[in-house]
Design a protein around this motif. Structure first.
Motif, short mmCIF file in Angstrom:
data_model
loop_
_atom_site.label_atom_id
_atom_site.label_comp_id
_atom_site.label_asym_id
_atom_site.label_seq_id
_atom_site.Cartn_x
_atom_site.Cartn_y
_atom_site.Cartn_z
N HIS A 55 -27.92 -25.37 37.09
CA HIS A 55 -27.54 -26.19 36.28
C HIS A 55 -26.27 -25.79 35.32
CE1 HIS A 55 -31.31 -28.45 36.87
NE2 HIS A 55 -31.04 -29.34 36.05
N VAL A 56 -25.54 -26.63 34.77
CA VAL A 56 -24.30 -26.42 34.16
C VAL A 56 -24.43 -26.56 32.90
CG1 VAL A 56 -22.12 -27.00 33.69
CG2 VAL A 56 -22.46 -26.27 36.12
N PHE A 57 -24.13 -25.64 31.81
CA PHE A 57 -24.05 -25.87 30.61
C PHE A 57 -22.49 -25.73 29.72
CE2 PHE A 57 -25.18 -21.61 30.18
CZ PHE A 57 -24.52 -21.11 29.08
N ARG A 58 -22.07 -26.53 28.93
CA ARG A 58 -20.55 -26.35 28.65
C ARG A 58 -20.87 -26.47 26.98
NH1 ARG A 58 -16.05 -30.64 30.07
NH2 ARG A 58 -16.24 -29.67 31.68
N ILE A 59 -19.89 -25.49 26.22
CA ILE A 59 -19.73 -25.55 24.87
C ILE A 59 -18.59 -26.09 24.41
CG2 ILE A 59 -19.65 -23.90 22.99
CD1 ILE A 59 -21.12 -21.73 24.78
N VAL A 60 -18.59 -27.08 23.54
CA VAL A 60 -17.21 -27.94 23.37
C VAL A 60 -17.02 -27.86 21.83
CG1 VAL A 60 -16.61 -30.21 23.54
CG2 VAL A 60 -18.31 -29.33 25.19
N THR A 61 -15.63 -27.89 21.49
CA THR A 61 -15.28 -27.85 19.87
C THR A 61 -15.14 -29.43 19.88
OG1 THR A 61 -13.11 -27.86 20.97
CG2 THR A 61 -13.89 -25.67 20.23
N ILE A 62 -16.16 -30.11 19.27
CA ILE A 62 -16.15 -31.33 19.32
C ILE A 62 -15.46 -31.97 17.85
CG2 ILE A 62 -18.48 -31.85 20.32
CD1 ILE A 62 -19.83 -31.64 17.60
N GLU A 63 -15.02 -31.29 17.02
CA GLU A 63 -14.33 -31.49 15.95
C GLU A 63 -12.83 -30.72 15.70
OE1 GLU A 63 -16.31 -31.94 12.43
OE2 GLU A 63 -18.00 -33.29 13.29
N GLY A 64 -12.93 -29.66 16.24
CA GLY A 64 -11.48 -28.85 16.19
C GLY A 64 -12.33 -27.42 16.31
N PRO A 65 -11.18 -26.36 15.98
CA PRO A 65 -11.09 -25.13 15.97
C PRO A 65 -12.42 -24.51 15.51
CG PRO A 65 -9.46 -25.42 14.78
CD PRO A 65 -9.68 -26.73 15.45
N GLN A 66 -13.30 -23.74 16.05
CA GLN A 66 -14.52 -22.87 15.68
C GLN A 66 -14.88 -22.02 16.90
OE1 GLN A 66 -16.65 -23.26 12.70
NE2 GLN A 66 -17.84 -21.74 13.50
N VAL A 67 -15.31 -20.63 16.09
CA VAL A 67 -15.67 -19.68 17.21
C VAL A 67 -17.27 -19.42 16.94
CG1 VAL A 67 -13.78 -18.50 16.86
CG2 VAL A 67 -15.57 -17.90 15.29
N ALA A 68 -17.94 -19.10 18.07
CA ALA A 68 -19.26 -19.07 18.26
C ALA A 68 -19.72 -17.87 18.91
CB ALA A 68 -19.79 -20.30 18.94
N ASP A 69 -20.98 -17.25 18.79
CA ASP A 69 -21.66 -16.09 19.24
C ASP A 69 -22.52 -16.57 20.28
OD1 ASP A 69 -19.84 -15.07 17.40
OD2 ASP A 69 -21.20 -13.40 16.97
N LEU A 70 -22.62 -16.20 21.60
CA LEU A 70 -23.40 -16.66 22.30
C LEU A 70 -24.43 -15.51 22.97
CD1 LEU A 70 -24.43 -18.83 24.39
CD2 LEU A 70 -22.83 -17.86 26.00
N ASN A 71 -25.73 -15.53 23.02
CA ASN A 71 -26.70 -14.85 23.51
C ASN A 71 -27.43 -15.36 24.86
OD1 ASN A 71 -28.21 -12.62 21.06
ND2 ASN A 71 -26.08 -12.70 21.86
N LEU A 72 -27.77 -14.70 25.51
CA LEU A 72 -28.60 -15.16 26.96
C LEU A 72 -29.71 -14.34 27.31
CD1 LEU A 72 -25.43 -15.55 29.48
CD2 LEU A 72 -26.36 -17.60 27.82
N TRP A 73 -30.83 -14.98 27.55
CA TRP A 73 -31.82 -14.31 28.03
C TRP A 73 -32.59 -14.85 29.41
CZ3 TRP A 73 -31.02 -15.96 23.18
CH2 TRP A 73 -31.12 -14.81 22.19
N ASN A 74 -33.13 -13.99 30.07
CA ASN A 74 -34.01 -14.87 31.27
C ASN A 74 -35.32 -15.62 30.54
OD1 ASN A 74 -36.12 -15.23 33.21
ND2 ASN A 74 -35.56 -13.36 34.28
#
Length: 284
Positions: A55-74
């Motif tokens: 599958h595909v997932f997308r992170i989107v700036t829905i209102e304007g600039p914003q930074v984010a921290d992403l973690n991933l696990w099995n």
């Protein structure tokens, strides 16, 4: 200054070689995907979600600039998680389209491949800044207390900790992050710097899930990082904090033809150690 060659080189047929036509086809054929879940991550908070392999997932700036921290696990074994430092070596310190995020030992396989990035054209700015970095890690309340003497409970580390609690994970499972939409670099003193986020409303970073994933995202309490959070000019950047969106897509089976989840690393040695031999005299 000469462009010195990278330590890790991709050779034909190696694990670092990417099937570019396959991933570009996924990015381009948007009529062959179905939106199955849409999430809004409010300001100064965290959210976790699962993504099936393929599958595909997308992170989107829905209102304007914003930074984010992403973690991933099995999704089935959280001991396998994103390995930021090895990804820096195998890919780049700042990642974009066709880069991969790799998992920890002893698994060592791509967890996701970036299929699309609306900020891919940002390049390198006049200060050496680039976007989507693996250089820095999450902000946390421990450093905040150390530097300011005050407690603040909505750092990215805390946001991620709260987000994964319903899945049975704790802050010990939170790990070094991908800083999404964040513009960073190293200055002339070889020190990490952060700049105001260059993203605009509607920008996105998109990932193809190579394995079943548990993902967690924190909307940074620093917002778009346009205001200083540390030092003599520090101020609360609440006014520049914005929510982010997450979209999860199911792909048409035709897009996945020939693809299968990557296997774990092939090394099966004992790191030079030998197992003790049984003492047959005593039957053990």
């Amino acid at each position: 200054m000469l462009n010195y060659p990278a330590a890790y080189q991709s050779t034909k047929g190696s694990a670092l070689e990417v099937n570019e036509p396959f991933y570009r086809h996924i990015a381009e054929e948007r009529d062959q995907r179905e939106l199955i879940e849409s999430i809004v991550v409010p300001i100064r908070s965290g959210q976790a979600w699962s993504v099936p392999a393929g599958h595909v997932f997308r992170i989107v700036t829905i209102e304007g600039p914003q930074v984010a921290d992403l973690n991933l696990w099995n999704r089935h074994d959280p001991r396998e998680r994103m390995w930021a430092s090895r990804t820096r070596q195998l890919q780049q310190a700042h990642v974009s389209t066709l880069d991969r995020l790799w998992s920890t030992l002893p698994f060592l396989r791509p967890m996701v491949t970036i299929t699309d990035d609306s900020l891919a054209g940002y390049g390198v700015d006049e200060h050496g800044g680039r976007v989507h970095d693996l250089l820095g890690t999450r902000c946390d309340p421990y450093v905040n207390r150390m530097l300011t003497g005050e407690d603040f409970h909505f750092h990215c580390h805390s946001n991620l900790t709260r987000a994964i609690a319903p899945y049975g994970l704790t802050e010990y499972d939170v790990h070094d992050v991908l800083n999404v939409f964040q513009c960073t670099g190293l200055n002339l003193e070889d020190k990490y710097f952060m700049k105001a986020c260059p993203a605009k409303k509607g920008d996105y970073l998109e990932f193809f899930a190579e394995i079943d994933l548990l993902c967690a995202l924190s909307t940074c309490p620093g917002g778009d990082l346009s205001l200083p959070m540390w030092g003599p000019d520090a101020r609360d950047p609440l006014d520049v904090c914005r929510p982010l969106g997450v979209e999860i897509y199911r792909l048409a089976p035709a897009l996945l033809a020939g693809w299968s989840p990557p296997p774990v690393a092939e090394y099966r040695g004992l790191h030079g150690m030998t197992l003790p031999q049984p003492d047959w005299k005593y039957g053990c």
